[in-house]
Design an enzyme around this catalytic site. Structure first.
Site, short mmCIF file in Angstrom:
data_model
loop_
_atom_site.label_atom_id
_atom_site.label_comp_id
_atom_site.label_asym_id
_atom_site.label_seq_id
_atom_site.Cartn_x
_atom_site.Cartn_y
_atom_site.Cartn_z
N TYR A 82 -18.30 15.49 4.90
CA TYR A 82 -17.09 15.41 5.72
C TYR A 82 -17.41 15.70 7.18
O TYR A 82 -16.96 14.97 8.08
CB TYR A 82 -16.04 16.40 5.21
N THR B 255 -3.22 4.13 10.58
CA THR B 255 -3.89 4.02 9.29
C THR B 255 -3.62 5.28 8.46
O THR B 255 -3.40 6.36 9.00
CB THR B 255 -5.40 3.79 9.43
N GLY B 256 -3.64 5.10 7.13
CA GLY B 256 -3.35 6.23 6.26
C GLY B 256 -1.96 6.79 6.48
O GLY B 256 -1.75 8.00 6.49
#
Length: 286
Positions: free
Chosen positions: A164, A9-10
């Protein structure tokens, strides 16, 4: 990695692209799961060129959308009957509080909940592999993360680094609980800290804001290729197929905080996550 099917992913930039290239060089068939078709197609061309492999393809996945995640899982299963390795690499950093299409705070929504849902929807094809592997890209930032069930979406006092860190703590709690639930199966689940990598993770997904900042500080960070080494190691090494539920740094098991290793918290957080993405209404839930 010959004939192994891998999802990253990404994968359109940074560590995701570097991971794709290195695994393709090892002979893996890599699916680049990217949000933008335009950027994904450019990255696909780069990956094919740099790896010398044609066993790379692009599939569209927006981890900020529950509908897109379901569509991706269905499209993958229509084409493949097994998945050998899932690398949950995508991540976002949002300087201002933002939400996903489904109303989740963006960092918790993409970095954790999107991958939580994706992974669970793909468990059946991971079980069809001779030895399935799930690799979650976390961070040393988890050490300052907290799980406050009264305000997991930071509606009061939003702070980018707090958000985050919370999402990275979530990655490890997810890893621990999933490894526990998959005990006795053919699937290993591990997380990792890639080091401090100079990627585009802090750049605004829509406007590109932040590029000038990265141009100044990037020379002080690891390259994406260096940051991808532990993910590639866990995907391809013997240890990655025998050890489960651990957190790795520089290809070695590393310590985590007591919060990250708390089994009661991990179970409670799993139940919360399951409810948020409505996972228990799906027949493939764990």
């Amino acid at each position: 990695m010959q004939n192994k099917i891998v999802i990253v992913t990404g994968a359109n930039a940074g560590m995701g692209l570097a991971t794709t290239i290195e695994l393709a060089k090892l002979g893996a068939h890599v699916i680049m799961a990217c949000r933008s078709r335009e950027r994904g197609q450019q990255a696909l061309a780069d990956a094919i060129n740099q790896s010398g492999s044609n066993l790379i393809e692009l599939m569209i996945l927006d981890l900020s959308s529950i509908a897109s995640i379901h569509d991706f899982a269905q499209a993958f299963k229509a084409k493949y009957d097994r998945l050998d390795v899932l690398i949950n690499n995508a991540g976002v950093v949002s300087l201002k509080r933002a939400t996903t299409k489904d109303g989740f705070e963006l960092m918790m929504g993409v970095n954790h909940l999107g991958h939580f849902l994706l992974t669970n929807l793909l468990l059946d094809v991971l079980k069809h592999a001779p030895q399935g592997r799930i690799i979650n890209v976390a961070s040393g930032a988890h050490k300052s993360g907290t799980i406050n069930f009264q305000d997991l979406y930071l509606t009061n006092g939003y702070n980018v680094w707090k958000g985050y860190a919370n999402s990275k703590l979530a990655n490890i709690l997810f890893t621990k609980q999933l490894a526990h639930r998959l005990k006795g199966t053919n699937i290993t689940v591990n997380s990792l800290h890639p080091g401090t990598v100079g990627t585009q993770i802090g750049i605004n997904r829509e406007t590109g804001f932040g590029k000038s900042i990265w141009a100044v500080i990037r020379p002080f960070f690891l390259t994406a290729a260096k940051g991808s080494e532990t993910a590639v190691y866990l995907a391809s090494s013997e240890e990655g197929g025998t050890v489960t539920g651990e957190y790795f740094y520089k290809k070695k098991i590393a310590p985590i905080t007591s919060k990250a290793g708390n089994p009661q918290l991990a179970e409670q957080f799993w139940i919360w996550s399951e409810r948020e993405v409505k996972l228990n209404t799906h027949p493939n839930s764990v």
